[in-house]
Design an enzyme around this catalytic site. Structure first.
Site, PDB file in Angstrom:
ATOM      1  N   ARG A  53       0.847  -1.194   0.000  1.00 19.40           N
ATOM      2  CA  ARG A  53       0.000   0.000   0.000  1.00 19.40           C
ATOM      3  C   ARG A  53       0.885   1.248   0.000  1.00 19.40           C
ATOM      4  O   ARG A  53       2.021   1.215   0.419  1.00 19.40           O
ATOM      5  CB  ARG A  53      -0.892   0.026   1.247  1.00 19.40           C
ATOM      6  CG  ARG A  53      -2.010  -0.998   1.256  1.00 19.40           C
ATOM      7  CD  ARG A  53      -2.838  -0.888   2.522  1.00 19.40           C
ATOM      8  NE  ARG A  53      -1.980  -0.804   3.704  1.00 19.40           N
ATOM      9  CZ  ARG A  53      -1.660   0.322   4.332  1.00 19.40           C
ATOM     10  NH1 ARG A  53      -2.136   1.485   3.913  1.00 19.40           N
ATOM     11  NH2 ARG A  53      -0.861   0.311   5.384  1.00 19.40           N
ATOM     12  N   LYS A  58      -8.377  -2.710   1.476  1.00 20.29           N
ATOM     13  CA  LYS A  58      -8.255  -1.765   2.582  1.00 20.29           C
ATOM     14  C   LYS A  58      -9.119  -0.516   2.367  1.00 20.29           C
ATOM     15  O   LYS A  58      -9.521   0.128   3.337  1.00 20.29           O
ATOM     16  CB  LYS A  58      -6.792  -1.367   2.793  1.00 20.29           C
ATOM     17  CG  LYS A  58      -5.955  -2.498   3.392  1.00 20.29           C
ATOM     18  CD  LYS A  58      -6.500  -2.977   4.734  1.00 20.29           C
ATOM     19  CE  LYS A  58      -5.615  -4.023   5.383  1.00 20.29           C
ATOM     20  NZ  LYS A  58      -6.215  -4.588   6.616  1.00 20.29           N
ATOM     21  N   HIS A 116      -9.064  -4.717  13.664  1.00 27.10           N
ATOM     22  CA  HIS A 116      -8.033  -5.315  12.810  1.00 27.10           C
ATOM     23  C   HIS A 116      -7.431  -6.460  13.612  1.00 27.10           C
ATOM     24  O   HIS A 116      -6.497  -6.257  14.403  1.00 27.10           O
ATOM     25  CB  HIS A 116      -6.997  -4.243  12.452  1.00 27.10           C
ATOM     26  CG  HIS A 116      -5.927  -4.728  11.540  1.00 27.10           C
ATOM     27  ND1 HIS A 116      -4.607  -4.370  11.677  1.00 27.10           N
ATOM     28  CD2 HIS A 116      -5.967  -5.560  10.478  1.00 27.10           C
ATOM     29  CE1 HIS A 116      -3.882  -4.961  10.744  1.00 27.10           C
ATOM     30  NE2 HIS A 116      -4.684  -5.687  10.014  1.00 27.10           N
ATOM     31  N   SER A 150       2.210  -6.720  12.274  1.00 25.23           N
ATOM     32  CA  SER A 150       2.958  -7.682  11.472  1.00 25.23           C
ATOM     33  C   SER A 150       4.135  -8.254  12.268  1.00 25.23           C
ATOM     34  O   SER A 150       4.868  -7.515  12.927  1.00 25.23           O
ATOM     35  CB  SER A 150       3.474  -6.974  10.218  1.00 25.23           C
ATOM     36  OG  SER A 150       4.127  -7.877   9.390  1.00 25.23           O
ATOM     37  N   LYS A 210       0.002 -13.167  14.919  1.00 22.51           N
ATOM     38  CA  LYS A 210      -1.470 -13.167  14.868  1.00 22.51           C
ATOM     39  C   LYS A 210      -2.029 -14.347  14.081  1.00 22.51           C
ATOM     40  O   LYS A 210      -2.903 -15.075  14.543  1.00 22.51           O
ATOM     41  CB  LYS A 210      -1.903 -11.830  14.235  1.00 22.51           C
ATOM     42  CG  LYS A 210      -3.386 -11.582  14.155  1.00 22.51           C
ATOM     43  CD  LYS A 210      -3.684 -10.091  13.920  1.00 22.51           C
ATOM     44  CE  LYS A 210      -3.090  -9.542  12.639  1.00 22.51           C
ATOM     45  NZ  LYS A 210      -4.021  -9.494  11.521  1.00 22.51           N
ATOM     46  N   THR A 211      -1.501 -14.553  12.860  1.00 22.39           N
ATOM     47  CA  THR A 211      -2.005 -15.648  12.009  1.00 22.39           C
ATOM     48  C   THR A 211      -1.627 -17.002  12.607  1.00 22.39           C
ATOM     49  O   THR A 211      -2.446 -17.912  12.689  1.00 22.39           O
ATOM     50  CB  THR A 211      -1.433 -15.506  10.583  1.00 22.39           C
ATOM     51  OG1 THR A 211      -1.801 -14.217  10.077  1.00 22.39           O
ATOM     52  CG2 THR A 211      -1.992 -16.562   9.652  1.00 22.39           C
ATOM     53  N   ASP A 240      -8.207 -11.292   9.774  1.00 26.43           N
ATOM     54  CA  ASP A 240      -7.736  -9.914   9.605  1.00 26.43           C
ATOM     55  C   ASP A 240      -8.714  -8.817  10.004  1.00 26.43           C
ATOM     56  O   ASP A 240      -8.314  -7.832  10.597  1.00 26.43           O
ATOM     57  CB  ASP A 240      -7.312  -9.697   8.151  1.00 26.43           C
ATOM     58  CG  ASP A 240      -6.377  -8.515   7.989  1.00 26.43           C
ATOM     59  OD1 ASP A 240      -5.525  -8.298   8.863  1.00 26.43           O
ATOM     60  OD2 ASP A 240      -6.505  -7.789   6.994  1.00 26.43           O
ATOM     61  N   ARG A 283       2.850 -12.030  -1.113  1.00 26.29           N
ATOM     62  CA  ARG A 283       1.557 -12.378  -0.497  1.00 26.29           C
ATOM     63  C   ARG A 283       0.796 -13.401  -1.319  1.00 26.29           C
ATOM     64  O   ARG A 283       1.078 -13.623  -2.496  1.00 26.29           O
ATOM     65  CB  ARG A 283       0.686 -11.124  -0.357  1.00 26.29           C
ATOM     66  CG  ARG A 283       1.177 -10.202   0.741  1.00 26.29           C
ATOM     67  CD  ARG A 283       0.139  -9.193   1.126  1.00 26.29           C
ATOM     68  NE  ARG A 283       0.590  -8.355   2.218  1.00 26.29           N
ATOM     69  CZ  ARG A 283       0.118  -8.429   3.459  1.00 26.29           C
ATOM     70  NH1 ARG A 283      -0.795  -9.321   3.778  1.00 26.29           N
ATOM     71  NH2 ARG A 283       0.561  -7.610   4.396  1.00 26.29           N
TER      72      ARG A 283
END
Length: 543
Positions: free
Chosen positions: A60, A202, A222, A240, A244-245, A259, A324
């Protein structure tokens, strides 16, 4: 999924100012992949997954994201570095330029939805210049039924034209040729000059992060979320690199999403989206089995590099470290079918503290929860960005500052209220360093972090004794099953206690400095949730 016919000027596009287009409506993933390969816009991996390159932008561009400042937004949005204004007039001019650019072209229209909880379901129509952008939307948004598609009327429109670069950005009130703009009054997200697919996702979720709290009393988050076999829901926040994942993928619990979620007034936690958008740098099947196995036909790989034998080289970050994959959530086996669940019981704030001073697990009061939520702390370590050799504190409000249009304390106060109304426990989990900072100590073992989370989910930390960290004020359990007791208090793990105190006070001071910009809007309870001391106070008063 059957393909809708390709029609010249199909009814429904004229109002957008699109003229003489060849519009492909709701093509299947297989068809979009075939077109992408035939047009030489991407290639297939040996297992049949489509891989594409997003060109100049591989992430982004936060400096080029704008919100239209008008009667709806002017008094609601927290204007500043994150939320930059653009006038309605300049938006209209850019929208006209984009539709003129897309006119006469072959374009791809996709009707999708966001917000899995039926009461909040929102229809999104996406018009894209590139076929693989439409595949991304198929993967990431919710997929409407054939019945829903029959009389589909969009609530929001996304216009995505990577090939349009604004020739005179200054004249349109933007910074450079690419832009991502949200117009809440017209309900349009406009993307130009960038093919990075995350801008589409986003844009819509930034819009929901204003609409849901303001209009629906829903807290947007988030975060990732999962649900246990007894219906208890857990929520994981983290920037990041904090896990989390990894930590929300639990064989004993069903994944709700990884997410973006909403928390309703009646304590439903629902996924905004219908897919996952995961980083794949350094990916292995051992480290991330769910993600690795989800990379199959229908998934979309971005900016990866191939080995000589045609296989993907996940270790290669020569195009970007931000490689990604997007895939529909049904590529993961262990999911909650409805993508929503009730009964939130535990919230985890994940932080990778490279200073090695935060406890590996601590229980937060409502004031501390709001303070740490608004702070959104982790640390960047050497190697993550050019020029970083020592740990650097990194704060992102609400663990998602780039996507939050309202003042962070609005989200913090909502979280505090929902916490107390639902009787939720909030925990700060440090997945970073112990026994010293990065370069001296060592990373806390993943098996210990998993043991802490399992103990919490099983209620095993509900009745143990806690002690308060004298610097951060956090409540640390004195015992946790499956975790060596000596690591629960970080000061115990350092050889030199004075070195621990010095480093901890340094980080506490960083928290205070960062929070100054929120202090005017924060309640007394939130302000008291921060570290007890910084470098201007004496430790002896608190020990």
């Amino acid at each position: 999924m059957k393909d809708s016919a390709t029609l010249k000027q199909k009814s429904g596009l004229e109002p957008y100012g699109l003229k003489d287009v060849t519009a492909h409506w709701n093509l299947s993933p297989e068809k979009l992949q075939q077109i992408t390969v035939e047009k030489n816009m991407g290639k297939e991996t040996p297992n049949g997954t489509l891989a594409i390159n997003t060109g100049k932008f591989t992430g982004r561009s936060p400096q080029d994201r704008f919100l239209v400042k008008d009667d709806y937004t002017k008094d609601k949005v927290w204007w500043g570095n994150v939320n930059k204004p653009v006038s309605p007039e300049n938006f209209d001019r850019l929208e006209k330029e984009v539709t003129k650019y897309l006119s006469g072209k072959e374009i791809y229209v996709r009707d999708g939805q966001v917000c899995a909880e039926p009461e909040y379901r929102t229809n999104i129509r996406t018009v894209t210049e590139l076929p693989w952008s439409s595949l991304f939307v198929f993967n990431m948004f919710l997929r409407p039924s054939e019945k829903d598609l029959e009389n589909f009327k969009e609530d929001w429109l996304v216009l995505c034209a990577p090939g349009y670069v604004c020739p005179d950005p200054g004249d349109y009130g933007i910074r450079q040729g690419n832009f991502s703009i949200i117009n809440f009054t017209k309900k349009i997200a406009l993307v130009g000059g960038s093919a990075y697919t995350g801008e589409i996702k986003k844009g819509i979720f930034s819009a929901l992060n204003l609409i849901l709290p303001v209009e629906k009393n829903v807290l947007p988050m988030h975060c990732s979320a999962n649900v246990g076999k007894y219906g208890d829901t857990a929520i994981f926040f983290g920037l990041s690199g904090t896990g989390k994942t990894t930590l929300s993928a639990d064989p004993d619990r069903k994944l709700i999403g990884d997410d973006e979620h909403g928390w309703t007034a009646d304590n439903t936690i629902f996924n905004f989206e219908g897919g996952c958008y995961a980083k794949v740098i350094d990916l292995t099947e051992e480290k991330e089995p769910d993600i690795f196995r989800a990379i199959r036909p229908g998934a979309l790989l971005e900016n990866v590099v191939f080995k000589a034998d045609g296989e993907v080289d996940y270790l290669n970050g020569s195009i970007t470290q931000n490689t990604r994959v997007s895939y529909p959530i049904y590529h993961i086996d262990n999911i909650q079918e409805t993508l929503y669940a009730n009964n939130p019981k535990n919230i985890f704030f994940l932080t990778c503290d490279a200073f090695g001073v935060l406890p590996p697990v601590s229980k937060l009061t409502p004031g501390q929860a709001a303070y740490h939520f608004i702070s959104g702390y982790t640390a960047k370590v050497a190697g993550t960005e050019a020029g970083i050799t020592e740990p650097v504190p990194s704060f992102s409000a609400c663990f998602g500052a780039p996507f939050m249009p309202l003042h962070p304390t609005v989200y913090g106060e909502m979280l505090s209220k929902k916490m107390s109304d639902a009787g939720v426990n909030v925990w700060l989990i440090n997945t970073g360093w112990s026994a010293g900072p990065y370069g001296v100590g060592s990373r806390i073992k993943l098996k210990y972090t998993r043991a802490m989370i399992t103990a919490i989910l099983n209620g095993e930390l509900d009745h143990v004794d806690y002690e308060q960290n004298p610097i951060f004020g956090l409540f640390m359990p004195k015992y946790c099953p499956g975790v060596p007791t000596e690591i629960l208090d970080p000061m115990n793990t350092w050889l030199q206690k004075g070195a621990y105190i010095g480093k901890a006070i340094q980080l506490a001071h960083s928290f205070h400095l960062n929070f100054e910009k929120f202090a005017n809007e924060a309640s007394k309870q939130i302000m008291e949730g921060g570290p007890l001391i910084d470098e201007h106070h004496h430790l002896e008063e608190h020990i």
